[in-house]
Design an enzyme around this catalytic site. Structure first.
Site, short mmCIF file in Angstrom:
data_model
loop_
_atom_site.label_atom_id
_atom_site.label_comp_id
_atom_site.label_asym_id
_atom_site.label_seq_id
_atom_site.Cartn_x
_atom_site.Cartn_y
_atom_site.Cartn_z
N ASN A 294 2.67 1.87 13.21
CA ASN A 294 3.62 2.99 13.08
C ASN A 294 2.83 4.30 13.06
O ASN A 294 2.25 4.67 12.04
CB ASN A 294 4.42 2.82 11.79
CG ASN A 294 5.33 4.03 11.52
OD1 ASN A 294 5.42 4.95 12.35
ND2 ASN A 294 5.99 4.03 10.38
N THR B 95 5.78 1.05 16.92
CA THR B 95 7.19 1.23 16.54
C THR B 95 7.74 2.46 17.26
O THR B 95 7.09 3.50 17.30
CB THR B 95 7.38 1.38 15.02
OG1 THR B 95 6.66 2.53 14.59
CG2 THR B 95 6.89 0.16 14.26
N GLY C 202 2.57 2.45 6.33
CA GLY C 202 2.75 2.59 4.88
C GLY C 202 3.80 1.63 4.35
O GLY C 202 4.18 0.67 5.03
N ASP C 203 4.29 1.92 3.16
CA ASP C 203 5.24 1.02 2.50
C ASP C 203 6.56 0.92 3.26
O ASP C 203 7.21 -0.13 3.23
CB ASP C 203 5.49 1.49 1.06
CG ASP C 203 4.25 1.31 0.19
OD1 ASP C 203 3.57 0.28 0.34
OD2 ASP C 203 3.95 2.21 -0.63
N GLY C 204 6.96 1.99 3.93
CA GLY C 204 8.20 1.94 4.72
C GLY C 204 8.07 0.96 5.87
O GLY C 204 9.00 0.20 6.17
N THR C 205 6.93 0.96 6.52
CA THR C 205 6.68 0.03 7.63
C THR C 205 6.67 -1.40 7.11
O THR C 205 7.24 -2.31 7.73
CB THR C 205 5.33 0.36 8.30
OG1 THR C 205 5.30 1.75 8.59
CG2 THR C 205 5.12 -0.44 9.57
N ASN D 27 8.19 -2.52 4.45
CA ASN D 27 9.55 -2.89 4.09
C ASN D 27 10.31 -3.36 5.33
O ASN D 27 11.00 -4.38 5.30
CB ASN D 27 10.28 -1.71 3.44
CG ASN D 27 11.72 -2.06 3.13
OD1 ASN D 27 12.56 -2.09 4.02
ND2 ASN D 27 12.01 -2.38 1.88
N ASP E 187 5.46 -14.19 -9.62
CA ASP E 187 5.90 -14.81 -10.89
C ASP E 187 7.38 -15.17 -10.92
O ASP E 187 7.90 -15.61 -11.95
CB ASP E 187 5.56 -13.90 -12.08
CG ASP E 187 6.24 -12.52 -11.99
OD1 ASP E 187 6.95 -12.27 -10.99
OD2 ASP E 187 6.05 -11.71 -12.91
N GLU F 223 12.20 4.59 0.29
CA GLU F 223 13.15 5.20 1.24
C GLU F 223 14.52 5.30 0.54
O GLU F 223 14.98 4.33 -0.06
CB GLU F 223 13.30 4.34 2.51
CG GLU F 223 11.99 4.04 3.23
CD GLU F 223 11.33 5.26 3.88
OE1 GLU F 223 12.06 6.13 4.37
OE2 GLU F 223 10.09 5.31 3.88
N1 LIG Z 1 8.73 5.91 16.37
C1 LIG Z 1 9.17 6.34 15.19
N2 LIG Z 1 9.76 7.55 15.09
C2 LIG Z 1 10.18 8.03 13.90
N3 LIG Z 1 10.05 7.36 12.74
C3 LIG Z 1 9.48 6.15 12.78
C4 LIG Z 1 9.01 5.58 14.00
N4 LIG Z 1 8.46 4.37 13.71
C5 LIG Z 1 8.62 4.20 12.39
N5 LIG Z 1 9.22 5.24 11.82
C6 LIG Z 1 9.54 5.48 10.40
O1 LIG Z 1 8.41 6.06 9.77
C7 LIG Z 1 8.69 6.03 8.38
C8 LIG Z 1 7.46 6.26 7.58
O2 LIG Z 1 6.61 5.16 7.66
P1 LIG Z 1 5.83 4.62 6.39
O3 LIG Z 1 6.71 4.56 5.19
O4 LIG Z 1 5.15 3.38 6.80
O5 LIG Z 1 4.72 5.75 6.16
P2 LIG Z 1 4.55 6.71 4.95
O6 LIG Z 1 5.90 7.17 4.47
O7 LIG Z 1 3.56 7.74 5.34
O8 LIG Z 1 3.84 5.77 3.85
P3 LIG Z 1 4.34 5.30 2.37
O9 LIG Z 1 5.71 4.71 2.53
O10 LIG Z 1 3.31 4.29 1.97
O11 LIG Z 1 4.34 6.53 1.53
C9 LIG Z 1 9.41 4.71 8.17
O12 LIG Z 1 10.54 4.92 7.38
C10 LIG Z 1 9.80 4.26 9.58
O13 LIG Z 1 11.16 3.90 9.68
#
Ligand SMILES: Nc1ncnc2c1ncn2[C@@H]1O[C@H](COP(=O)(O)OP(=O)(O)OP(=O)(O)O)[C@@H](O)[C@H]1O
Length: 293
Positions: free
Chosen positions: A8, A39, A65-68, A70, A212, A269
């Site tokens: 991502n 993605t 990250g955690d969103g990916t 999930n 657990d 999220e």
């Molecule tokens: N091509 C894309 N365009 C826009 N958003 C995207 C795309 N691919 C993935 N996403 C979104 O990017 C968002 C952020 O990703 P992710 O949560 O993994 O990173 P982060 O927010 O930087 O890390 P963390 O959640 O660990 O703080 C996710 O909610 C995902 O749905």
């Protein structure tokens, strides 16, 4: 057998894109046969994970990250496909919770030398969560982070967002049911977690174990503003649990009811509001776990 890689580029702001070349090189050194996917939209990682399951993949490696993560687990839950985690996001709290290095290249080594282990997932509303959910103050912080505080990354983003939310947040009454036991409190936040950390390094559930068969609940009750400011730093080390207005519980089924103004997050999220029902799904995911755990 195939190993699917999901990357991502939107995770961690520009970090994932910068790291990808080196991560890819190092992933190739494992000698594993890799099928790479980028993605293309929010939610795409779930579709890609479902396809990996259908195609009989051995591992699914999520770079983000955690969103990916999930999204990926919502495609993998209940399958035998093992999840590998290369943390390149903003918070990376699930990786922190299970001892996966914040250095993506080190995380590849841990994944390569690690063992497959079945861990629990949580289920809330209509989706799985891997790490942590929250209601109240933490969800408002997550909301701000998702709306743009990520121009700043990591802990600083969460700290600044927390200060901003602090200036306007008012504690709210909620009803919490844990395995049938009813608790009524005025809360700053309620966290329901599988992992230990959230919010970019906050040790919200120090006792949590991902295998657990239980979810951990942390309730932070109504605190005065000076109390809140004084005690806030202790949440990073897990010392907050000693405060009389903080309680830790464990359970298998949790229901939270309360005022609609309270926001809720699922693995960081924002996802709707109250009421919410959480349950643990024991052993629902196969994870490539570091052996030093
Ligand atoms: N091509 C894309 N365009 C826009 N958003 C995207 C795309 N691919 C993935 N996403 C979104 O990017 C968002 C952020 O990703 P992710 O949560 O993994 O990173 P982060 O927010 O930087 O890390 P963390 O959640 O660990 O703080 C996710 O909610 C995902 O749905």
């Amino acid at each position: 057998m195939e190993n699917h890689v999901i990357v991502n580029f939107h995770a961690g702001r520009h970090k994932t894109k910068q790291l990808w070349h080196q991560v890819r090189e190092d992933l190739r050194k494992t000698g594993w046969y890799l099928v790479e996917h980028e993605t293309r939209y929010p939610g795409h990682a779930t579709v890609l994970a479902q396809e990996a399951v259908k195609q009989g993949a051995k591992r699914l490696i999520a770079v983000g990250g955690d969103g990916t993560l999930n999204e990926a687990v919502n495609g993998l839950a209940g399958s035998r496909v093992a999840l590998g985690v290369i943390p390149t996001g903003t918070g990376n709290d699930f990786a922190r919770s299970v001892g996966i290095s914040a250095d993506p290249l080190q995380a590849i080594v841990q994944m390569y030398t690690g063992k497959e282990q079945r861990i629990d997932l949580g289920w809330v509303g209509e989706r799985y969560f891997l790490n942590a959910c929250g209601i109240g103050f933490d969800a408002q912080v997550a909301n701000l982070i998702n709306e743009g505080f990520k121009k700043i990354t990591g802990k600083t983003a969460y700290l600044l967002a927390a200060v901003k939310v602090f200036l306007s947040f008012r504690p709210q009454p909620v009803l919490i049911e844990v395995d049938g036991k009813i608790i009524e409190k005025k809360i700053v936040l309620v966290a329901v977690t599988n992992g230990r950390y959230y919010g970019g390094g906050i040790k919200i559930s120090p006792r949590a174990e991902v295998d657990d068969g239980l979810l951990d609940i942390c309730i932070v009750e109504d605190l005065s503003r000076p109390q809140f400011v004084k005690n806030f730093p202790s949440i990073y080390s897990g010392e907050h649990v000693k405060h009389p207005k903080v309680s830790l519980l464990q359970g298998r089924r949790i229901v939270v009811k309360g005022n609609e103004v309270l926001k809720a997050h699922i693995d960081g999220e924002i996802n709707g509001g109250l009421p919410l029902s959480y349950s643990v799904q024991p052993g629902a995911l196969s994870l490539l776990m570091p052996v030093n755990m």
